[in-house]
Scaffold this active site. Structure first.
Site, short mmCIF file in Angstrom:
data_model
loop_
_atom_site.label_atom_id
_atom_site.label_comp_id
_atom_site.label_asym_id
_atom_site.label_seq_id
_atom_site.Cartn_x
_atom_site.Cartn_y
_atom_site.Cartn_z
N PHE A 83 -82.26 43.27 -52.57
CA PHE A 83 -82.12 41.89 -53.07
C PHE A 83 -83.46 41.19 -53.26
O PHE A 83 -83.50 40.03 -53.66
CB PHE A 83 -81.22 41.07 -52.13
CG PHE A 83 -81.70 40.97 -50.70
CD1 PHE A 83 -82.69 40.06 -50.33
CD2 PHE A 83 -81.16 41.79 -49.71
CE1 PHE A 83 -83.14 39.96 -49.03
CE2 PHE A 83 -81.62 41.71 -48.39
CZ PHE A 83 -82.61 40.79 -48.05
N ARG A 86 -81.20 27.88 -35.94
CA ARG A 86 -80.39 29.00 -36.46
C ARG A 86 -78.91 28.73 -36.20
O ARG A 86 -78.06 29.04 -37.04
CB ARG A 86 -80.80 30.33 -35.80
CG ARG A 86 -82.18 30.84 -36.16
CD ARG A 86 -82.37 31.25 -37.59
NE ARG A 86 -81.46 32.26 -38.08
CZ ARG A 86 -81.72 33.05 -39.14
NH1 ARG A 86 -82.87 32.95 -39.81
NH2 ARG A 86 -80.83 33.91 -39.55
N THR A 96 -76.20 33.98 -42.31
CA THR A 96 -76.83 34.17 -43.62
C THR A 96 -75.81 34.02 -44.75
O THR A 96 -76.09 33.39 -45.78
CB THR A 96 -77.49 35.57 -43.68
OG1 THR A 96 -78.38 35.71 -42.56
CG2 THR A 96 -78.25 35.76 -44.98
N ARG A 130 -75.02 25.94 -43.70
CA ARG A 130 -74.70 26.97 -44.71
C ARG A 130 -73.21 26.98 -45.05
O ARG A 130 -72.84 27.21 -46.20
CB ARG A 130 -75.18 28.34 -44.23
CG ARG A 130 -76.69 28.49 -44.38
CD ARG A 130 -77.23 29.73 -43.73
NE ARG A 130 -78.58 30.04 -44.19
CZ ARG A 130 -79.35 30.99 -43.68
NH1 ARG A 130 -78.91 31.72 -42.67
NH2 ARG A 130 -80.56 31.21 -44.16
N ASN A 135 -77.91 30.19 -50.03
CA ASN A 135 -77.30 29.75 -48.77
C ASN A 135 -77.94 28.47 -48.21
O ASN A 135 -78.03 28.27 -47.01
CB ASN A 135 -77.33 30.89 -47.74
CG ASN A 135 -78.73 31.42 -47.49
OD1 ASN A 135 -79.70 30.92 -48.05
ND2 ASN A 135 -78.85 32.43 -46.65
N GLU A 141 -94.94 30.85 -40.82
CA GLU A 141 -94.34 30.17 -41.99
C GLU A 141 -94.83 28.73 -42.11
O GLU A 141 -95.08 28.24 -43.22
CB GLU A 141 -92.82 30.23 -41.86
CG GLU A 141 -92.28 31.64 -42.03
CD GLU A 141 -90.80 31.81 -41.68
OE1 GLU A 141 -90.31 32.95 -41.79
OE2 GLU A 141 -90.14 30.82 -41.30
#
Ligand code: ADP
Ligand code: MG
Length: 138
Positions: free
Chosen positions: A58, A86, A92, A103, A113, A127
Site C-alpha cells: 500500500f 492510540r 487502523t 477513526r 482513516n 515524527e
C-alpha cells in the site's frame, strides 16, 4: 510524567471539513497542543515520513494520498500520550475501530482513516522533529 505524541489530520478528513471537530475531541480528552500547523506534504516528504512502510503493497497509494492535499500536523502532550492517543483514535481500519474513536467517527477506509498517531515514544520524537523546530513549540 507527561510525554508527547505526534498526530496528523489526513487529507480526506480535512477535505470533509472535520478539522474542528477532531481537534475538539483531542482537546476535550486533555491533550495539550504544543505545536500545530496547516500544511501539505510533498511526495518526497510523505515517502520519508512513511519510509518504514516502503516495502508494503500500500506504500505508493499511501504516499500519493498523503500528499494529495493539506493536512494538520500537531504535537500533543499528555500523561501516557502515545498509548492514550492510540486508544482515542482506534484501530487502523475504521470498520474495526471501537465506538466513539476518531477513526470510527471520521474514518472512511483503511487508507483514509482520518488521523495519524505515533506508535512509540521514540517515533513520537522522530515524527515531531520531522515537522517542528524548537521555536515552533510552546
Ligand atoms: P497506523 O496508522 O494505525 O499506525 P500503520 O502504521 O500500519 O497504521 O499504517 C500507516 C498507514 O498506512 C495507515 O494509517 C493507513 O493510512 C495506511 N495503511 C495501513 N495498512 C493499509 C492497508 N492494508 N491498505 C491501505 N492502506 C493501509
Ligand atoms: Mg503506524
Amino acid at each position: 510524567m507527561k510525554n508527547i505524541t505526534f498526530t496528523m489530520i489526513k487529507p480526506y478528513a480535512v477535505e470533509c471539513g472535520n478539522i474542528g471537530t477532531i481537534l475538539d475531541i483531542i482537546i476535550t480528552h486533555n491533550f495539550k497542543i504544543r505545536a500545530m500547523k496547516y500544511t501539505r506534504l510533498s511526495r518526497s516528504q510523505a515517502e520519508k515520513f512513511y519510509s518504514v512502510h516502503k516495502d508494503r503493497p500500500f506504500f505508493n497509494d499511501l504516499v500519493e494520498f498523503m500528499s494529495s492535499g493539506p493536512i494538520v500536523a500537531a504535537i500533543l502532550e499528555k500523561e501516557n500520550a502515545v498509548n492514550d492517543y492510540r486508544e482515542l483514535i482506534g484501530s487502523t481500519d475504521p470498520a474495526q475501530a471501537a465506538e466513539g474513536t476518531i477513526r470510527k467517527l471520521y474514518g472512511y477506509s483503511v487508507q483514509k482513516n482520518a488521523v495519524h498517531g505515533s506508535d512509540s515514544d521514540e517515533n513520537a520524537i522522530i515524527e515531531s522533529n520531522f515537522f517542528f523546530p524548537t521555536f515552533e513549540r510552546y
